[in-house]
Design a protein around this motif. Structure first.
Motif, PDB file in Angstrom:
ATOM      1  N   HIS A 122      -6.771  -4.788   0.521  1.00  0.00           N
ATOM      2  CA  HIS A 122      -6.265  -5.831  -0.257  1.00  0.00           C
ATOM      3  C   HIS A 122      -5.521  -5.474  -1.642  1.00  0.00           C
ATOM      4  O   HIS A 122      -4.485  -6.410  -1.694  1.00  0.00           O
ATOM      5  N   ASN A 123      -5.761  -4.669  -2.370  1.00  0.00           N
ATOM      6  CA  ASN A 123      -4.943  -4.399  -3.578  1.00  0.00           C
ATOM      7  C   ASN A 123      -3.826  -4.089  -3.124  1.00  0.00           C
ATOM      8  O   ASN A 123      -2.787  -4.384  -3.872  1.00  0.00           O
ATOM      9  N   ASN A 126      -1.540  -6.945  -1.969  1.00  0.00           N
ATOM     10  CA  ASN A 126      -1.475  -7.672  -3.398  1.00  0.00           C
ATOM     11  C   ASN A 126      -0.040  -6.932  -4.020  1.00  0.00           C
ATOM     12  O   ASN A 126       0.900  -7.834  -4.491  1.00  0.00           O
ATOM     13  N   GLU A 127      -0.064  -5.743  -4.074  1.00  0.00           N
ATOM     14  CA  GLU A 127       0.776  -5.091  -4.866  1.00  0.00           C
ATOM     15  C   GLU A 127       2.347  -5.338  -4.351  1.00  0.00           C
ATOM     16  O   GLU A 127       3.292  -5.194  -5.130  1.00  0.00           O
ATOM     17  N   SER A 129       3.088  -7.872  -2.312  1.00  0.00           N
ATOM     18  CA  SER A 129       3.221  -9.102  -2.135  1.00  0.00           C
ATOM     19  C   SER A 129       3.261  -9.585  -0.798  1.00  0.00           C
ATOM     20  O   SER A 129       4.079 -10.196  -0.176  1.00  0.00           O
ATOM     21  N   SER A 131       1.240 -11.477   2.007  1.00  0.00           N
ATOM     22  CA  SER A 131       0.283 -12.611   1.979  1.00  0.00           C
ATOM     23  C   SER A 131      -1.012 -12.155   2.933  1.00  0.00           C
ATOM     24  O   SER A 131      -0.346 -11.816   4.196  1.00  0.00           O
ATOM     25  N   HIS A 132      -2.034 -12.551   2.796  1.00  0.00           N
ATOM     26  CA  HIS A 132      -3.332 -12.192   3.692  1.00  0.00           C
ATOM     27  C   HIS A 132      -4.442 -12.965   3.438  1.00  0.00           C
ATOM     28  O   HIS A 132      -4.506 -13.459   2.257  1.00  0.00           O
ATOM     29  N   ASP A 152      -7.246 -18.460  -3.376  1.00  0.00           N
ATOM     30  CA  ASP A 152      -6.499 -17.529  -3.425  1.00  0.00           C
ATOM     31  C   ASP A 152      -6.637 -16.570  -1.909  1.00  0.00           C
ATOM     32  O   ASP A 152      -6.502 -15.543  -2.086  1.00  0.00           O
TER      33      ASP A 152
END
Ligand code: FAD
Ligand code: FES
Length: 265
Positions: A122-123, A126-127, A129, A131-132, A152
């Protein structure tokens, strides 16, 4: 690449009921590890058992790696009592890692101690970019340590309905699928207890969703010697195949498998 490293404990905190997060300064392993991989830990210098304790990497930041674990026995009890600056002997990064992260919309499902590798993924997404969706399941709210935030795309589920969606990660997943999305454009990345994995696998196959599950099977050696972590592969004709074609080793061939390639999660 398998590295043995003497790491320094940075911090250990209880982040939810019986759930600990430890940060270890491990520059060599931190520089090469990827989401889905694990380390094999010697809980203490005086550890009598020949077997190390496998733990998924739950995050990486600079020289540090994180693990998140529940105390279930002697090894994890020792780990929960680590102090800052203690030295810990680990081997890693072991196993394969999640890939094809941008092919389709990733749906991340984590439950029980399976939250650790899913949180790392997940992180990482996010790092980068990417989308999930993230769905984290637990029995009750005391076991959760992140916020339910549907805006989110972060959904929590609890068996008792004390926070988030009442039900299992499958109920969280259905919540996503009921939105107008094309199932063929989604890919599931999951890790959880055997019961969760079983239902995730069944749901993915029934709905024709590509699905990759990280298994946390009991392990002994951790690097392909003892055959203690064998799982049966889905092969057409059992008699025409060698032992290695019929059985995969979670420590070496996994821990991540395409759900349709193994008989039982
Ligand atoms: C690849 C991999 C990654 C893992 N990642 C994590 C993680 O991120 N966080 C985490 O908390 N745990 C994780 N585990 C499970 C963890 O390795 C075990 O909980 C740990 O080894 C238990 O050690 P112990 O000495 O405390 O318990 P033990 O005294 O060895 O066992 C205590 C009890 O826990 C059960 N147990 C031991 N290992 C497992 C297992 N693998 N699955 C289910 N039950 C088990 C035993 O059967 C026994 O009932 C992972 C396991 C694998 C194989
Ligand atoms: S744990 Fe020994 S072969 Fe996998």
């Amino acid at each position: 690449m398998m590295i043995q490293e003497i790491t320094i404990v940075s911090t250990v905190n209880e982040i939810a009921e019986n759930t600990y997060q430890a940060k270890l300064i491990a520059p060599k392993i931190a520089s090469v590890c990827k989401p889905g991989q694990f380390i094999n830990i010697l809980p203490s210098e005086t550890w009598k058992s020949v077997m190390r304790r496998p733990m998924s990497i739950a995050g990486q930041n600079g020289d540090e790696i994180q693990i998140i674990f529940k105390v279930v026995g002697k090894g994890t009890q020792i780990m929960s009592r680590w102090k800052s600056n203690d030295k810990v002997d680990i081997i890693g990064p072991l196993g394969n890692f999640w890939s094809g992260l941008e092919d389709k919309l990733p749906i991340l499902l984590g439950g029980g101690v399976g939250i650790a590798p899913i949180l790392y993924l997940h992180n990482f997404l996010n790092e980068n970019s990417i989308s999930h969706y993230l769905v984290m399941g637990a029995k009750t709210k005391c076991e959760h340590f992140i916020c339910h935030n549907p805006e989110d795309r972060v959904l929590l589920t609890t068996d008792d309905g004390s926070i988030g969606i009442h039900g299992t990660v499958i109920d969280g997943l259905k919540n996503i699928l009921y939105q107008p999305k094309d199932i063929a454009e989604m890919k599931i990345f999951a890790c959880g207890p055997p019961m969760m994995n079983k239902f995730v696998k069944r749901f993915a196959i029934e709905n024709d969703i590509e699905c990759y599950i990280a298994l946390e099977t009991l392990m002994a050696c951790g690097f392909g010697n003892c055959q203690g972590c064998a799982v049966e592969r889905n092969v057409d004709n059992k008699t025409d195949h060698s032992y290695r074609q019929k059985y995969a080793l979670v420590c070496k061939d996994g821990p991540i498998f395409n759900a349709k390639d193994i008989v039982k999660c």
